[in-house]
Write a protein that holds these residues in place. Structure first.
Motif, PDB file in Angstrom:
ATOM      1  N   ILE A  10      -2.584 -51.774  -9.522  1.00  0.00           N
ATOM      2  CA  ILE A  10      -3.106 -53.135  -7.812  1.00  0.00           C
ATOM      3  C   ILE A  10      -3.856 -52.705  -7.478  1.00  0.00           C
ATOM      4  CG2 ILE A  10      -1.791 -53.476  -6.104  1.00  0.00           C
ATOM      5  CD1 ILE A  10      -0.381 -54.206  -8.565  1.00  0.00           C
ATOM      6  N   GLN A  11      -4.490 -52.113  -7.041  1.00  0.00           N
ATOM      7  CA  GLN A  11      -5.841 -51.529  -6.250  1.00  0.00           C
ATOM      8  C   GLN A  11      -6.661 -52.169  -6.962  1.00  0.00           C
ATOM      9  OE1 GLN A  11      -5.994 -46.901  -5.881  1.00  0.00           O
ATOM     10  NE2 GLN A  11      -5.081 -47.045  -3.333  1.00  0.00           N
ATOM     11  N   ARG A  12      -7.252 -52.091  -8.011  1.00  0.00           N
ATOM     12  CA  ARG A  12      -8.198 -52.763  -8.911  1.00  0.00           C
ATOM     13  C   ARG A  12      -7.667 -54.417  -8.976  1.00  0.00           C
ATOM     14  NH1 ARG A  12      -6.759 -49.400 -12.537  1.00  0.00           N
ATOM     15  NH2 ARG A  12      -6.115 -50.511 -14.087  1.00  0.00           N
ATOM     16  N   LYS A  13      -6.814 -54.404  -8.616  1.00  0.00           N
ATOM     17  CA  LYS A  13      -6.207 -56.038  -8.498  1.00  0.00           C
ATOM     18  C   LYS A  13      -7.159 -56.653  -7.298  1.00  0.00           C
ATOM     19  CE  LYS A  13      -2.502 -59.361  -8.980  1.00  0.00           C
ATOM     20  NZ  LYS A  13      -2.882 -59.465  -7.353  1.00  0.00           N
ATOM     21  N   ASN A  14      -6.685 -55.896  -6.709  1.00  0.00           N
ATOM     22  CA  ASN A  14      -6.581 -56.706  -5.065  1.00  0.00           C
ATOM     23  C   ASN A  14      -8.043 -56.313  -4.901  1.00  0.00           C
ATOM     24  OD1 ASN A  14      -4.072 -56.691  -3.987  1.00  0.00           O
ATOM     25  ND2 ASN A  14      -3.964 -55.177  -2.949  1.00  0.00           N
ATOM     26  N   ARG A  15      -8.712 -55.261  -5.346  1.00  0.00           N
ATOM     27  CA  ARG A  15     -10.368 -54.888  -5.443  1.00  0.00           C
ATOM     28  C   ARG A  15     -11.066 -56.721  -5.531  1.00  0.00           C
ATOM     29  NH1 ARG A  15     -13.496 -50.590  -3.541  1.00  0.00           N
ATOM     30  NH2 ARG A  15     -14.877 -51.448  -4.804  1.00  0.00           N
ATOM     31  N   ALA A  16     -10.569 -56.384  -7.410  1.00  0.00           N
ATOM     32  CA  ALA A  16     -11.291 -57.713  -7.262  1.00  0.00           C
ATOM     33  C   ALA A  16     -10.700 -59.026  -7.090  1.00  0.00           C
ATOM     34  CB  ALA A  16     -10.406 -57.921  -8.808  1.00  0.00           C
ATOM     35  N   ALA A  40     -10.740 -62.312   4.327  1.00  0.00           N
ATOM     36  CA  ALA A  40      -9.216 -61.260   4.167  1.00  0.00           C
ATOM     37  C   ALA A  40      -7.939 -62.728   3.809  1.00  0.00           C
ATOM     38  CB  ALA A  40      -9.004 -61.162   4.950  1.00  0.00           C
ATOM     39  N   LYS A  41      -8.697 -64.060   4.462  1.00  0.00           N
ATOM     40  CA  LYS A  41      -7.566 -65.519   4.608  1.00  0.00           C
ATOM     41  C   LYS A  41      -7.990 -65.462   2.876  1.00  0.00           C
ATOM     42  CE  LYS A  41      -7.016 -69.997   6.838  1.00  0.00           C
ATOM     43  NZ  LYS A  41      -6.814 -70.857   7.734  1.00  0.00           N
ATOM     44  N   ALA A  42      -8.853 -65.948   2.641  1.00  0.00           N
ATOM     45  CA  ALA A  42      -8.641 -66.744   1.667  1.00  0.00           C
ATOM     46  C   ALA A  42      -8.466 -65.889   0.586  1.00  0.00           C
ATOM     47  CB  ALA A  42     -10.920 -66.884   0.960  1.00  0.00           C
ATOM     48  N   ALA A  43      -8.294 -64.319   0.033  1.00  0.00           N
ATOM     49  CA  ALA A  43      -8.224 -63.294  -0.612  1.00  0.00           C
ATOM     50  C   ALA A  43      -6.181 -62.923  -0.662  1.00  0.00           C
ATOM     51  CB  ALA A  43      -8.800 -61.856   0.038  1.00  0.00           C
ATOM     52  N   GLY A  44      -6.101 -64.142   0.462  1.00  0.00           N
ATOM     53  CA  GLY A  44      -4.455 -63.607   0.704  1.00  0.00           C
ATOM     54  C   GLY A  44      -4.153 -62.519   1.071  1.00  0.00           C
ATOM     55  N   LEU A  45      -4.779 -61.678   1.328  1.00  0.00           N
ATOM     56  CA  LEU A  45      -4.555 -60.330   2.463  1.00  0.00           C
ATOM     57  C   LEU A  45      -5.037 -59.875   3.941  1.00  0.00           C
ATOM     58  CD1 LEU A  45      -6.237 -58.123  -0.110  1.00  0.00           C
ATOM     59  CD2 LEU A  45      -4.141 -58.591  -0.567  1.00  0.00           C
ATOM     60  N   LEU A  51      -9.683 -53.592   5.579  1.00  0.00           N
ATOM     61  CA  LEU A  51     -10.699 -52.779   5.043  1.00  0.00           C
ATOM     62  C   LEU A  51     -10.064 -51.363   5.155  1.00  0.00           C
ATOM     63  CD1 LEU A  51     -10.804 -54.100   9.118  1.00  0.00           C
ATOM     64  CD2 LEU A  51     -12.564 -54.083   7.211  1.00  0.00           C
ATOM     65  N   TYR A  52      -9.257 -51.789   3.961  1.00  0.00           N
ATOM     66  CA  TYR A  52      -7.914 -50.628   3.416  1.00  0.00           C
ATOM     67  C   TYR A  52      -9.204 -50.360   2.309  1.00  0.00           C
ATOM     68  CZ  TYR A  52      -6.144 -47.292   0.025  1.00  0.00           C
ATOM     69  OH  TYR A  52      -5.629 -46.283  -1.181  1.00  0.00           O
TER      70      TYR A  52
END
Length: 204
Positions: A10-16, A40-45, A51-52
């Motif tokens: 999940i962390q790898r996926k979120n970074r990508a 963040a908006k474009a990433a859906g986060l 920032l984590y």
């Protein structure tokens, strides 16, 4: 001291996901015109979630550029001293054109940074890129001195290749409007090959 824990799937996926979103945002607006909120908006986060993974906009940009520069330099690295000079140069032109076709956002991101004076890339340009250019222009000059290709200023030869290939990515909207229904990449490979073959083939 225990070794750092490997990132989870999940962390790898979120970074990508963050890097992919940042590439979109930065390539449209440049570094100065982009914000963490936009990414963040474009990433859906959420912004705190983003920032984590990356403590700042600069950290995201630097990671993107590190990967980009390695890809950016690779086609020039592959110019082979043991190959046929003309065919090596023509293959380099085609590799650069293919990069513009496949990675237009990366090209625009790089162009935006250069237009702004390369504040975050100065060290790479003055170091790794300059060293590589010096190495390859010496190779080009040796081919010219041996009569294997026509004489031309070797650095300006590289600049012209960069300009003529990267134009298709950096000015994509203009190129496509002017080309109409014709895909600009249909004829560009043959056009550029003909141009450089005629320019560099020694006269018998």
């Amino acid at each position: 001291m225990p070794a750092p824990r490997a990132p989870t799937r999940i962390q790898r996926k979120n970074r990508a996901t963050i890097l992919e979103a940042a590439l979109d945002v930065f390539s449209r607006s440049g570094f100065r015109g982009s914000t963490v909120d936009q990414i963040a908006k474009a990433a859906g986060l959420s912004k705190p979630n983003l920032l984590y993974y990356f403590p700042s906009k600069e950290a995201i940009f630097n990671e993107l550029m590190a990967g980009l520069m390695d890809s950016w330099l690779d086609p020039l690295r592959r110019l082979d001293a043991d190959g046929d000079p003309l065919e090596e140069i023509l293959a380099y032109v085609q590799r650069k054109l293919q990069m513009s076709r496949d990675f237009p956002r990366e090209s625009r991101l790089y162009a935006n940074e250069i237009v702004q004076g390369a504040p975050r890339l100065h060290g790479v340009i003055a170091g790794e890129l300059k060293d590589l250019v010096e190495e390859k222009t010496a190779l080009l000059q040796s081919w010219m001195d041996d009569g294997r290709i026509n004489h031309a200023h070797p650095k300006h030869l590289l600049f012209s290749i960069w300009s003529l290939t990267q134009h298709y990515a950096d000015f994509d909207a203009q190129v496509r409007l002017l080309m109409g229904d014709e895909d600009p990449f249909d004829a560009a490979p043959d056009y550029l090959e003909t141009l450089y073959r005629r320019m560099l083939t020694p006269q018998s």
